[in-house]
Motif scaffolding. Structure first.
Motif, PDB file in Angstrom:
ATOM      1  N   ASN A 172      -4.976  -0.608   7.219  1.00  0.00           N
ATOM      2  CA  ASN A 172      -4.360   0.710   7.212  1.00  0.00           C
ATOM      3  C   ASN A 172      -2.857   0.524   6.996  1.00  0.00           C
ATOM      4  O   ASN A 172      -2.226  -0.271   7.688  1.00  0.00           O
ATOM      5  CB  ASN A 172      -4.660   1.369   8.570  1.00  0.00           C
ATOM      6  N   PRO A 173      -2.269   1.238   6.018  1.00  0.00           N
ATOM      7  CA  PRO A 173      -0.867   0.959   5.687  1.00  0.00           C
ATOM      8  C   PRO A 173       0.088   1.139   6.869  1.00  0.00           C
ATOM      9  O   PRO A 173       1.002   0.339   7.052  1.00  0.00           O
ATOM     10  CB  PRO A 173      -0.554   1.946   4.559  1.00  0.00           C
ATOM     11  N   ILE A 174      -0.112   2.174   7.654  1.00  0.00           N
ATOM     12  CA  ILE A 174       0.800   2.429   8.770  1.00  0.00           C
ATOM     13  C   ILE A 174       0.701   1.339   9.825  1.00  0.00           C
ATOM     14  O   ILE A 174       1.709   0.783  10.271  1.00  0.00           O
ATOM     15  CB  ILE A 174       0.490   3.809   9.404  1.00  0.00           C
ATOM     16  N   ASP A 206      -9.123   6.890  -1.440  1.00  0.00           N
ATOM     17  CA  ASP A 206      -8.073   5.884  -1.250  1.00  0.00           C
ATOM     18  C   ASP A 206      -7.296   5.602  -2.535  1.00  0.00           C
ATOM     19  O   ASP A 206      -6.073   5.459  -2.506  1.00  0.00           O
ATOM     20  CB  ASP A 206      -8.686   4.569  -0.743  1.00  0.00           C
ATOM     21  N   ASP A 207      -8.024   5.528  -3.650  1.00  0.00           N
ATOM     22  CA  ASP A 207      -7.354   5.222  -4.911  1.00  0.00           C
ATOM     23  C   ASP A 207      -6.424   6.353  -5.337  1.00  0.00           C
ATOM     24  O   ASP A 207      -5.315   6.122  -5.813  1.00  0.00           O
ATOM     25  CB  ASP A 207      -8.389   4.964  -6.016  1.00  0.00           C
ATOM     26  N   ALA A 260      -3.369   6.302  -3.214  1.00  0.00           N
ATOM     27  CA  ALA A 260      -2.475   5.219  -3.658  1.00  0.00           C
ATOM     28  C   ALA A 260      -1.683   5.665  -4.878  1.00  0.00           C
ATOM     29  O   ALA A 260      -0.484   5.418  -4.989  1.00  0.00           O
ATOM     30  CB  ALA A 260      -3.283   3.966  -3.978  1.00  0.00           C
ATOM     31  N   GLU A 261      -2.366   6.364  -5.776  1.00  0.00           N
ATOM     32  CA  GLU A 261      -1.712   6.852  -6.992  1.00  0.00           C
ATOM     33  C   GLU A 261      -0.586   7.832  -6.650  1.00  0.00           C
ATOM     34  O   GLU A 261       0.498   7.786  -7.235  1.00  0.00           O
ATOM     35  CB  GLU A 261      -2.763   7.524  -7.875  1.00  0.00           C
ATOM     36  N   LEU A 269       0.419   8.366   3.960  1.00  0.00           N
ATOM     37  CA  LEU A 269       0.138   7.057   4.530  1.00  0.00           C
ATOM     38  C   LEU A 269      -0.860   7.183   5.667  1.00  0.00           C
ATOM     39  O   LEU A 269      -1.447   6.205   6.102  1.00  0.00           O
ATOM     40  CB  LEU A 269       1.428   6.428   5.061  1.00  0.00           C
ATOM     41  N   LYS A 282       0.829  -1.200   0.000  1.00  0.00           N
ATOM     42  CA  LYS A 282       0.000   0.000   0.000  1.00  0.00           C
ATOM     43  C   LYS A 282       0.866   1.253   0.000  1.00  0.00           C
ATOM     44  O   LYS A 282       0.562   2.239  -0.663  1.00  0.00           O
ATOM     45  CB  LYS A 282      -0.923  -0.011   1.215  1.00  0.00           C
ATOM     46  N   ALA A 283       1.953   1.208   0.748  1.00  0.00           N
ATOM     47  CA  ALA A 283       2.835   2.374   0.843  1.00  0.00           C
ATOM     48  C   ALA A 283       3.462   2.711  -0.509  1.00  0.00           C
ATOM     49  O   ALA A 283       3.728   3.871  -0.798  1.00  0.00           O
ATOM     50  CB  ALA A 283       3.920   2.128   1.887  1.00  0.00           C
ATOM     51  N   ILE A 284       3.714   1.695  -1.329  1.00  0.00           N
ATOM     52  CA  ILE A 284       4.324   1.990  -2.627  1.00  0.00           C
ATOM     53  C   ILE A 284       3.288   2.135  -3.724  1.00  0.00           C
ATOM     54  O   ILE A 284       3.628   2.190  -4.899  1.00  0.00           O
ATOM     55  CB  ILE A 284       5.378   0.936  -3.028  1.00  0.00           C
ATOM     56  N   GLY A 285       2.009   2.204  -3.348  1.00  0.00           N
ATOM     57  CA  GLY A 285       1.011   2.617  -4.334  1.00  0.00           C
ATOM     58  C   GLY A 285      -0.002   1.578  -4.767  1.00  0.00           C
ATOM     59  O   GLY A 285      -0.693   1.784  -5.762  1.00  0.00           O
ATOM     60  N   ALA A 286      -0.121   0.448  -4.029  1.00  0.00           N
ATOM     61  CA  ALA A 286      -1.149  -0.524  -4.386  1.00  0.00           C
ATOM     62  C   ALA A 286      -2.511   0.007  -3.959  1.00  0.00           C
ATOM     63  O   ALA A 286      -2.688   0.413  -2.822  1.00  0.00           O
ATOM     64  CB  ALA A 286      -0.867  -1.855  -3.704  1.00  0.00           C
ATOM     65  N   LYS A 287      -3.459   0.013  -4.890  1.00  0.00           N
ATOM     66  CA  LYS A 287      -4.815   0.421  -4.543  1.00  0.00           C
ATOM     67  C   LYS A 287      -5.502  -0.729  -3.809  1.00  0.00           C
ATOM     68  O   LYS A 287      -5.121  -1.882  -3.974  1.00  0.00           O
ATOM     69  CB  LYS A 287      -5.593   0.767  -5.810  1.00  0.00           C
ATOM     70  N   PRO A 288      -6.541  -0.398  -3.019  1.00  0.00           N
ATOM     71  CA  PRO A 288      -7.245  -1.473  -2.310  1.00  0.00           C
ATOM     72  C   PRO A 288      -7.682  -2.595  -3.248  1.00  0.00           C
ATOM     73  O   PRO A 288      -7.560  -3.769  -2.914  1.00  0.00           O
ATOM     74  CB  PRO A 288      -8.453  -0.757  -1.698  1.00  0.00           C
TER      75      PRO A 288
END
Ligand code: ADP
Ligand code: MG
Lengths: 413, 263
Positions: free
Chosen positions: A405-407, B98-99, B102-103, B78, A325-331
């Motif tokens: 939650n990413p954190i 959220d999307d 993420a982008e 984050l 998630k931190a590097i940009g993966a969408k849910p």
């Protein structure tokens, strides 16, 4: 994100824990294998039964006394009514389009030859029985018209009776056996029909109809009116259309013969080979579906296994999920990653199950008379089922992963 | 709050004039963060305002528990602040879903962690490729760009090593390659040298300085080490959830030397 990418991710994640993945897929494999094997065997049994019926002659109509419950298997006979020789004659003379016909009077006889005995079904038949039932003498001859008119004491034996009464190297033809104490000369040995869903078809002996009625079963063979009693009337139709017409016409004539009022029920049953096939088909397919449904329960167990492992996997990989998630993966990407992983698990299990199931069904075929039939639909169904199991049991863990939650996920120890 | 007050608090006097006409990469106003743990409330940030302009190289210093990580997580999209606003490149982050977040994490920001956070049992090059997967970059181009990024951090000869086959410094450089592979405008690093010896720490600083000077990437990192902080041009000090100091470094140290790293 591309599907191929997701499948690669899934395979990589699964191969990191091969034993666990294997054990998880095992649950699905067993379920799918059981479903495939049972469906294949069920289909095989059904085709075997159809063949059996077909070998007895197509477009065959049987008329029995009493009423058989509609839709059920034969067995629930009424007892009061009988069929008589005049019924037989009336039908045969009154219904056009009958290709061949026969009648029998059947009871049980005690056979004796020297010190050996056998108790089997004895059918007094008209000579045409051989043609109508497609059953001929393998050696010697069958009952002929002259035997009937002369009330000859001659018998054609089924192979089971021959085995019971004679030594293997003895020739039964020309020998005199006793049926209920009455001497009969053996004139023929029937072709073997083997065992069927109805039992041993070869445990039978044939004698002339009139001989049976007048010299062997006098007490049973005449109604109170003095008429000759018939156990079964057989009619052969030329085609399926004719068969329906003959059934209807025969019914009219028999109702008249029996003086039934318009709202009386039939006191006889007209059944055709085609209807029997249908009835038995219905019974076996219900049975097959029932067994397959039981097998499907093990799929449910397998699915719960997948869900369990996926939940463990999501927990174990909480940090990985946080990082992604931190590097940009969408849910949605996380969701599909875990969903695909569980579908890959269940589909691998499903494919293994199909192979095992087919193998199992084929090896069963080697030990029984019929051969299992694997229908393509069953395979498609199995694959569809395993995908569905994967999605159904994977969606909850996958959603859980996608909502982390990413954190917090990155901090997870 | 008016702009002038904000300037008084946060703008480094030495750079003040230079940046006035440009959009800050990072513009934080009155940000607070409260963690609720049952009935206890932890005030991790108590009103932080801050501007960082494109091309800056900034160190954030402060005692443990002062809220540095909390701030970095908010800057990295984050985590969300409890109150206050955060504009990244002029975009109001709290309005994004959220999307979209993420982008932004994928394309605009490269985040480097103290504990590296590499995927285990996964080669260096595969690790570096991960952000490109989520960016939808085709496989062949991914490979190429991941290779270039690893070469840029001096790991061109370690492409297929797994994390457990690499030293801490090398692992952190893989993580930096992963952060810069998608050409971000901003690199955020939370104690990137915290787990490293001084030589590896110097290597990381060298990479940050080069990314900053040669590519113009804005770099913000947290450190406890005053010597490491001297490699930047601006040091922001945090204590107890508030900014207590913000001064320029007049003569920054240069980390890259022949002894440190051949790039
Ligand atoms: N997820 C959390 N839940 C509760 N309290 C937290 C959480 N994260 C940080 N804190 C608290 O917030 C304060 C600031 O933490 P942090 O930002 O990690 O400080 P630093 O990075 O400067 O050491 C600390 O008192 C810490 O205990
Ligand atoms: Mg911290």
């Amino acid at each position: 994100m591309l599907l191929t990418e997701l499948v690669r991710l899934a395979l990589r994640a699964l191969s990191a824990n091969k034993l666990r993945a294997f054990l998880t897929t095992l649950g699905i494999s067993i379920g799918i294998a059981a479903v495939i094997a049972l469906l294949a065997i069920g289909t095989g049994v059904q085709e075997y039964i159809n063949q059996q019926f077909a070998s007895a002659g197509t477009n065959l109509i049987g008329i029995l006394p009493g009423r058989i419950q509609r839709g059920g298997p034969p067995g629930g006979f009424g007892q009061s009514s009988v069929l008589t020789l005049s019924d037989y004659r009336a039908v045969v003379n009154g219904v056009p389009g009958i290709v061949a016909h026969a009648a029998d009077f059947t009871s049980v006889g005690n056979f004796a030859f020297g010190s050996r005995t056998s108790q089997v079904q004895v059918s007094g038949v008209t000579p045409s029985f051989a043609q109508v039932r497609n059953w001929n003498a393998a050696r010697g001859r069958f009952i002929e018209e002259s035997d009937n008119t002369s009330r000859a004491r001659v018998v054609a034996l089924g192979t089971t009776v021959v085995k019971d009464l004679f030594e293997p190297n003895e020739d039964p033809i020309g020998q005199v056996v006793r049926i209920n104490g009455v001497p009969f000369t053996v004139i023929g040995v029937m072709e073997s029909k083997g065992a069927s869903v109805f039992g041993d078809q070869d445990a039978i002996a044939f004698i002339p109809l009139f001989t049976a009625q007048e010299r062997l079963f006098q007490r049973l063979a005449f109604a109170r009116t003095g008429e000759r009693v018939i156990s079964t009337i057989y009619l052969q139709a030329a085609s399926d259309e004719d068969r329906l017409f003959i059934q209807a016409a025969a019914r009219e004539i028999l109702r008249e013969q029996h003086r039934l009022k318009p709202d009386d029920n039939d006191d006889f049953s007209i059944i055709s080979q085609a209807e029997l096939i249908e009835t038995f088909g219905a019974v076996t397919s219900v049975l097959t579906i029932f067994l397959a449904a039981i097998a499907a329960i093990s799929l449910l167990v397998g699915g719960i296994g997948i869900m369990n492992i996926m939940l463990v996997s999501v927990t174990e990989r909480t940090r990985e999920i946080g990082l992604r998630k931190a590097i940009g993966a969408k849910p949605a990407a996380i969701l599909s990653q875990f969903l695909i992983e569980s579908v890959v698990l269940s589909v691998i299990g499903g494919i293994a199950g199909i192979v095992i199931g087919i193998g199992g069904a084929l090896s069963v075929s080697r030990f029984v008379d019929f051969s299992a039939v694997v229908r393509p639909e069953a395979v498609v169904l199995a694959v569809g089922f395993s995908v569905a199991v994967g999605v159904f049991f994977g969606i909850y863990p996958a959603r859980r992963a996608s909502r982390l939650n990413p954190i917090q996920a990155l901090r997870y120890e | 709050m008016s702009t002038t007050t904000l300037e008084q608090i946060v703008a480094p006097s030495a750079l003040n004039g230079k940046h006035e006409d440009r959009t800050p990469v990072i513009e934080v106003r009155d940000v607070t963060k409260v963690y609720k743990m049952g009935t206890v409330e932890v005030h991790a940030l108590r009103g932080v305002s801050l501007r960082i302009y494109p091309g800056e190289l900034v160190a954030i210093m402060g005692p443990s528990g002062s809220g540095k990580s909390t701030l970095m997580n908010i800057l990295g999209c984050l985590d969300q602040p409890t109150s206050g606003t955060y504009r990244l490149d002029g975009v109001d982050v709290e309005k994004l879903n959220d999307d979209q977040l993420a982008e932004i994490r994928n394309k605009k920001i490269g985040f480097v962690f103290q504990s590296f956070n590499l995927l285990p049992r996964t080669s260096a090059i595969d690790n570096v490729e991960q952000p490109l997967i989520y960016a939808g970059v085709p496989a062949r181009e991914r490979r190429e760009r991941a290779k270039v990024a690893l070469e840029a951090v001096g790991l061109g000869n370690r492409l297929h090593h797994h994390p457990n086959e690499l030293s801490g410094g090398q692992q952190q450089r893989v993580a930096i390659a992963r952060a810069l592979v998608n050409n971000p405008a901003l690199i955020l690093a939370d104690e990137p040298t915290g787990n490293l010896d001084s030589k590896s720490g110097a290597e990381v600083m060298c990479i940050f300085q080069r990314l900053n000077m040669e590519k113009g990437i804005t770099v913000v990192f947290v450190t406890h080490d005053p010597r490491i902080a001297q490699h930047t041009r601006r040091i922001i000090r945090i204590a107890d959830g508030q900014i207590v100091g913000d001064e320029p470094v007049l003569e920054p140290l240069i980390a890259c030397s022949d002894r440190v790293l051949q790039l």
